[in-house]
Design a protein around this motif. Structure first.
Motif, PDB file in Angstrom:
ATOM      1  N   ASN A  95       0.824  -1.221   0.000  1.00  0.00           N
ATOM      2  CA  ASN A  95       0.000   0.000   0.000  1.00  0.00           C
ATOM      3  C   ASN A  95       0.853   1.264   0.000  1.00  0.00           C
ATOM      4  OD1 ASN A  95      -2.378  -1.457  -0.033  1.00  0.00           O
ATOM      5  ND2 ASN A  95      -2.641  -1.398   2.185  1.00  0.00           N
ATOM      6  N   GLU A  96       1.913   1.279   0.798  1.00  0.00           N
ATOM      7  CA  GLU A  96       2.798   2.452   0.852  1.00  0.00           C
ATOM      8  C   GLU A  96       3.493   2.672  -0.490  1.00  0.00           C
ATOM      9  OE1 GLU A  96       3.786   4.715   3.764  1.00  0.00           O
ATOM     10  OE2 GLU A  96       1.719   4.063   4.029  1.00  0.00           O
ATOM     11  N   MET A  97       3.960   1.598  -1.103  1.00  0.00           N
ATOM     12  CA  MET A  97       4.637   1.731  -2.398  1.00  0.00           C
ATOM     13  C   MET A  97       3.670   2.255  -3.459  1.00  0.00           C
ATOM     14  SD  MET A  97       7.663   1.027  -1.625  1.00  0.00           S
ATOM     15  CE  MET A  97       8.551   0.830  -3.132  1.00  0.00           C
ATOM     16  N   LYS A  98       2.466   1.749  -3.456  1.00  0.00           N
ATOM     17  CA  LYS A  98       1.470   2.230  -4.420  1.00  0.00           C
ATOM     18  C   LYS A  98       1.116   3.688  -4.144  1.00  0.00           C
ATOM     19  CE  LYS A  98      -1.998  -0.681  -4.942  1.00  0.00           C
ATOM     20  NZ  LYS A  98      -2.905  -1.838  -4.810  1.00  0.00           N
ATOM     21  N   ARG A  99       1.031   4.062  -2.883  1.00  0.00           N
ATOM     22  CA  ARG A  99       0.694   5.440  -2.520  1.00  0.00           C
ATOM     23  C   ARG A  99       1.749   6.415  -3.019  1.00  0.00           C
ATOM     24  NH1 ARG A  99      -0.026   6.446   3.552  1.00  0.00           N
ATOM     25  NH2 ARG A  99      -2.044   5.576   3.096  1.00  0.00           N
ATOM     26  N   TYR A 100       3.011   6.114  -2.772  1.00  0.00           N
ATOM     27  CA  TYR A 100       4.070   7.060  -3.094  1.00  0.00           C
ATOM     28  C   TYR A 100       4.660   6.906  -4.489  1.00  0.00           C
ATOM     29  CZ  TYR A 100       3.819   8.174   1.840  1.00  0.00           C
ATOM     30  OH  TYR A 100       3.363   8.561   3.075  1.00  0.00           O
ATOM     31  N   TYR A 101       4.616   5.696  -5.048  1.00  0.00           N
ATOM     32  CA  TYR A 101       5.278   5.465  -6.333  1.00  0.00           C
ATOM     33  C   TYR A 101       4.399   4.824  -7.401  1.00  0.00           C
ATOM     34  CZ  TYR A 101       9.374   6.898  -3.802  1.00  0.00           C
ATOM     35  OH  TYR A 101      10.260   7.636  -3.057  1.00  0.00           O
ATOM     36  N   LYS A 102       3.143   4.570  -7.091  1.00  0.00           N
ATOM     37  CA  LYS A 102       2.175   4.052  -8.064  1.00  0.00           C
ATOM     38  C   LYS A 102       2.541   2.678  -8.637  1.00  0.00           C
ATOM     39  CE  LYS A 102       0.163   8.121  -7.843  1.00  0.00           C
ATOM     40  NZ  LYS A 102      -0.055   8.466  -6.483  1.00  0.00           N
ATOM     41  N   HIS A 103       3.378   1.936  -7.918  1.00  0.00           N
ATOM     42  CA  HIS A 103       3.772   0.584  -8.333  1.00  0.00           C
ATOM     43  C   HIS A 103       3.766  -0.327  -7.117  1.00  0.00           C
ATOM     44  CE1 HIS A 103       5.168   1.855 -12.293  1.00  0.00           C
ATOM     45  NE2 HIS A 103       5.837   2.839 -11.710  1.00  0.00           N
ATOM     46  N   THR A 104       3.477  -1.589  -7.340  1.00  0.00           N
ATOM     47  CA  THR A 104       3.597  -2.568  -6.258  1.00  0.00           C
ATOM     48  C   THR A 104       5.062  -2.988  -6.152  1.00  0.00           C
ATOM     49  OG1 THR A 104       3.279  -4.495  -7.684  1.00  0.00           O
ATOM     50  CG2 THR A 104       1.276  -3.474  -6.752  1.00  0.00           C
ATOM     51  N   PRO A 105       5.452  -3.527  -5.012  1.00  0.00           N
ATOM     52  CA  PRO A 105       6.825  -4.029  -4.891  1.00  0.00           C
ATOM     53  C   PRO A 105       7.153  -5.072  -5.967  1.00  0.00           C
ATOM     54  CG  PRO A 105       5.826  -3.873  -2.730  1.00  0.00           C
ATOM     55  CD  PRO A 105       4.738  -3.604  -3.734  1.00  0.00           C
ATOM     56  N   LYS A 106       6.190  -5.933  -6.276  1.00  0.00           N
ATOM     57  CA  LYS A 106       6.409  -6.963  -7.307  1.00  0.00           C
ATOM     58  C   LYS A 106       6.674  -6.318  -8.669  1.00  0.00           C
ATOM     59  CE  LYS A 106       4.510 -11.091  -9.368  1.00  0.00           C
ATOM     60  NZ  LYS A 106       3.360 -11.967  -9.509  1.00  0.00           N
ATOM     61  N   ASP A 107       5.898  -5.275  -9.011  1.00  0.00           N
ATOM     62  CA  ASP A 107       6.112  -4.562 -10.281  1.00  0.00           C
ATOM     63  C   ASP A 107       7.498  -3.933 -10.326  1.00  0.00           C
ATOM     64  OD1 ASP A 107       3.505  -5.125 -11.088  1.00  0.00           O
ATOM     65  OD2 ASP A 107       2.732  -3.155 -10.468  1.00  0.00           O
ATOM     66  N   ILE A 108       7.883  -3.312  -9.228  1.00  0.00           N
ATOM     67  CA  ILE A 108       9.191  -2.659  -9.167  1.00  0.00           C
ATOM     68  C   ILE A 108      10.296  -3.687  -9.396  1.00  0.00           C
ATOM     69  CG2 ILE A 108      10.827  -1.494  -7.620  1.00  0.00           C
ATOM     70  CD1 ILE A 108       8.313  -0.064  -6.402  1.00  0.00           C
ATOM     71  N   ARG A 109      10.174  -4.815  -8.742  1.00  0.00           N
ATOM     72  CA  ARG A 109      11.194  -5.858  -8.873  1.00  0.00           C
ATOM     73  C   ARG A 109      11.171  -6.484 -10.263  1.00  0.00           C
ATOM     74  NH1 ARG A 109      12.037  -9.857  -4.223  1.00  0.00           N
ATOM     75  NH2 ARG A 109      13.689  -8.390  -3.777  1.00  0.00           N
ATOM     76  N   THR A 110      10.008  -6.901 -10.726  1.00  0.00           N
ATOM     77  CA  THR A 110       9.891  -7.598 -12.008  1.00  0.00           C
ATOM     78  C   THR A 110      10.348  -6.725 -13.170  1.00  0.00           C
ATOM     79  OG1 THR A 110       8.033  -8.869 -11.142  1.00  0.00           O
ATOM     80  CG2 THR A 110       8.277  -8.822 -13.528  1.00  0.00           C
TER      81      THR A 110
END
Length: 168
Positions: A95-110
């Motif tokens: 939720n925090e990642m989506k709030r601040y960066y509009k991506h999920t942790p999985k998206d960021i990693r993948t």
């Protein structure tokens, strides 16, 4: 009195201790600078044009460093990174990642998404003059030109900001 860049020193404290909780960092900021959360929130608010407080800036930096780790250490479990950065669980982290960066942790990693480092630095601050008073703008410009941020400068900014807030 030697000029010390208190603002950048506090930004360094945040980055160097990003895995600590906010209360610990707040106490360290006060110990080093003598300024409270409320006082630094006023400065952060000026630097972010009213978008951030000290707490939200801290949360964004924490999310940034966690996202960087997601990309730099792809073998490390997302849940482990979340816990290391103080998130209660993986859904809270997501939720925090989506709030601040509009991506999920999985998206960021993948997708190996490298987020922009939006660290506040005194040297790259320029306030839009229509949002602040001339005396405050002059004080900030002087600090930028000298690349310093002393206790006297900070007090002047806090005073000018308080004065402008009272008029609103």
């Amino acid at each position: 009195m030697d000029k010390v860049n208190i603002f950048d020193k506090v930004m360094n404290i945040i980055d160097e201790n990003i895995r600590k909780n906010f209360t610990e960092i707040k106490e360290e900021i006060y110990a080093v600078s003598g300024y409270s959360e409320m006082q630094f929130t006023k400065a952060i608010s000026i630097f972010s044009n009213g978008v951030d407080t000290l707490r939200t800036y801290f949360k964004k930096r924490k999310a940034y460093f966690a996202a960087k780790e997601l990309v730099d250490y792809p073998e490390k479990p997302i849940a482990e990174i979340a816990l290391e950065y103080g998130y209660a669980d993986q859904p809270k982290f997501t939720n925090e990642m989506k709030r601040y960066y509009k991506h999920t942790p999985k998206d960021i990693r993948t997708n190996q998404i490298r987020l922009e480092d939006n660290r506040f630095r005194l040297s790259n601050f320029k306030a839009p003059s229509e949002t602040i008073g001339k005396r405050l703008q002059d004080a900030i410009d002087g600090m930028i030109n000298e690349n310093t941020f002393s206790e006297d400068d900070y007090s002047r900014i806090i005073h000018e900001t308080s004065e402008r807030c009272e008029k609103l």
